[in-house]
Motif scaffolding. Structure first.
Motif, short mmCIF file in Angstrom:
data_model
loop_
_atom_site.label_atom_id
_atom_site.label_comp_id
_atom_site.label_asym_id
_atom_site.label_seq_id
_atom_site.Cartn_x
_atom_site.Cartn_y
_atom_site.Cartn_z
N LEU A 117 24.17 42.00 44.75
CA LEU A 117 25.34 42.63 43.28
C LEU A 117 25.97 42.33 43.70
N THR A 118 27.07 41.34 42.57
CA THR A 118 28.65 41.02 42.84
C THR A 118 29.88 42.34 43.09
N THR A 119 29.51 43.15 41.94
CA THR A 119 30.52 43.84 41.77
C THR A 119 30.39 45.40 41.98
N GLN A 120 31.12 46.05 42.25
CA GLN A 120 30.76 47.87 41.91
C GLN A 120 29.94 47.91 40.91
N GLU A 121 30.59 47.57 39.55
CA GLU A 121 30.29 47.82 38.37
C GLU A 121 28.61 47.46 37.96
N GLU A 122 28.32 47.10 38.27
CA GLU A 122 27.03 46.06 38.57
C GLU A 122 25.54 47.14 39.19
#
Lengths: 100, 397
Positions: B231-236
């Motif tokens: 997982l790369t980002t908060q929204e992902e």
């Protein structure tokens, strides 16, 4: 066809998600093209479905999940080294993304 | 299904005598009472801080009057700020037996432990008299959280829980999902699912609050393991977490300790109101599980990719593992193997049905893996909340 080690979660997506680990040098078929994977890719990680220019929205589950911070080649790993949140920085044990 | 009928009319799926300490200084004595009681039905929770806090008191009151609780022993040092009189009064008003021991007035460690063991014996005897009655799915409150998420969580485990939630809600249960800080990026799609436009606006505001709050904290609700898991980002992470909510309409927006007024799907806003005051909204997964339980959750569906092992005091935790490698590694801790989804061996609906069947079994008394292994974690924190607005709860359908 798509290599069974990857999955496309939504038709609008520009990344595939890895379902089974692949290693640098493995040949994988990503829809129309076969390529040699450049780096090891672990389960749950993403690779680019097509070439992504810098600043492009990354789409997964059919929704934007951030933007690229540099151009990403077809089949390359998409992660913290080349994309960022459009909301709030992520962090690892060593650093926050975007910081040296 | 069968449940334990409490004097206040609520029905529990476990029959627990709870020992709670009101400040860290009383922890050892309280723990010794629980350990020496040698009863599986005696559990420990507590609060570390010495300063009073309205939210912590409210959460403690909700936990001590949870339908799974048959009786309560309060262990106080004596000088801490926690309002033990009000807590005891609230428990007594719910019809549950309650005892308070104040260490400073009881002769210290040894004699308080001895007195505590006596009190526990009589509380356990009372608990054994609890009336057993039939209980229906529409009387259940089920929470869900994710912990140790990775890139597989949003593909296998979270949508399977969403499928299970849809089935539970169809049959009248109340289901709770959270955490607004882990739903950053999903605000518009959630608002569109609200039963009224006013509730939709409240949802939008709650996620905006979460974004501001976490920005102020300097970190999102994002752990290093999330990144290692792809997982790369908060929204992902949010988009994956969001799948736990299933496809029902959203009926309400509650805060920790608010109990769903009727069946349906509820979003829990765990991010404190006003200016950031006491730190991170969700210091660990167990703080979130405790808040679910304070809102009446009889059990919690916990999805993981990296592999959490926790359970909880008071209410069972069912763990659903999305990552097949993790499942292989930690199978003794996992109740459901959702790794079958990404391996192409099962559909989301099949795994979701499996979760649904297990919910019914665990609600009927079968122990979950974390219960069997003795996990009884609990965390209660300091927070500050305003009451929810009038459009946040559904009116009778």
């Amino acid at each position: 066809m798509l290599d069974k080690r990857f999955v496309l979660l939504s038709n609008e997506d520009n990344v595939f998600v890895c379902c089974e680990q692949v290693f640098a040098g493995d040949e994988v078929c990503l829809e129309e093209h076969s390529i040699f994977i450049k780096t090891d890719i672990d389960v749950g990680h993403k690779i680019a479905r097509n070439e992504l220019p810098q600043g492009e929205k990354v789409i997964k589950y059919g929704a934007p999940i951030g933007s690229t911070t540099q151009s990403v080649g077809f089949g390359e790993h998409v992660h913290m080294h080349n994309m960022k949140s459009d909301y709030i920085a992520s962090h690892t044990r060593q650093r926050r993304s975007g910081e040296e | 299904m069968q449940g334990y009928l409490r004097a206040d009319g609520r029905k529990g799926i476990r029959n627990i005598v709870l020992v709670t300490y009101l400040v860290e200084c009383a922890h050892h004595v309280a723990r010794a009472i629980v350990t020496q009681s040698e009863s599986e039905d005696v559990q420990l929770i507590g609060f570390q801080g010495c300063y009073p806090n309205e939210y912590s008191l409210n959460i403690m009151e909700r936990l001590c009057t949870h339908p799974n609780i048959a009786g309560v022993l309060i262990v106080s040092l004596g000088c801490e700020g926690f309002n033990r009189e009000q807590l005891a009064k609230t428990v007594a008003a719910s019809g549950r037996p309650v005892e308070t021991l104040v260490i400073q007035k009881s002769g210290g460690t040894k004699s308080t432990i001895a007195a505590g063991l006596e009190r526990i014996n009589s509380l356990v005897d009372v608990a054994k008299q609890s009336e057993i009655v039939t209980m229906d799915i529409n009387e259940l409150i089920v929470g869900t959280i994710c912990g140790g998420s990775d890139g597989t969580s949003g593909i296998g485990a979270n949508p399977a829980v969403g499928h299970c939630f849809d089935k539970l809600i169809e049959q009248g249960a109340a289901c709770i999902f959270e955490e607004t800080g882990e739903l950053i990026g999903c605000e518009q799609i959630m608002a569109d699912r609200a039963i009224t436009p006013e509730l939709g606006e409240e949802i939008m505001k709650s996620v905006e609050k979460a974004e501001n709050y976490y920005t102020h904290m300097g970190y999102g609700s994002f752990a290093p393991g999330n990144a290692e898991g792809g997982l790369t980002t908060q929204e992902e992470k949010s988009m994956g977490a969001y799948a736990k909510s299933g496809s029902s309409k959203i009926h309400g927006l509650i805060k920790p300790g608010d109990i769903p007024s009727q069946g349906g799907l509820y979003l829990m806003d765990v991010v404190p109101d006003d200016t950031p005051l006491f730190g991170f909204p969700n210091i660990s997964d167990n703080a979130e599980i405790m808040e679910m339980i304070a809102s009446g959750a009889h059990l919690t569906l916990f999805t993981t990719g990296r592999g959490s092992v926790v359970g909880s005091a008071i209410s069972p935790v069912i763990k659903i593992c999305a990552n097949p490698e993790t499942y292989e590694n930690l199978s003794e801790d996992m109740d459901i193997n959702a790794g079958k989804v990404i391996k192409g061996e099962a559909t989301i609906a099949q795994v979701g049905d499996e979760v649904f069947e297990l919910v019914k079994l665990v609600a009927s008394g079968q122990q979950s893996k974390s219960e069997e292994l003795g996990h009884q974690e609990s965390v209660i924190t300091y927070k500050r909340f305003d009451a929810i607005g009038p459009s946040c709860l559904p009116t009778i359908r």
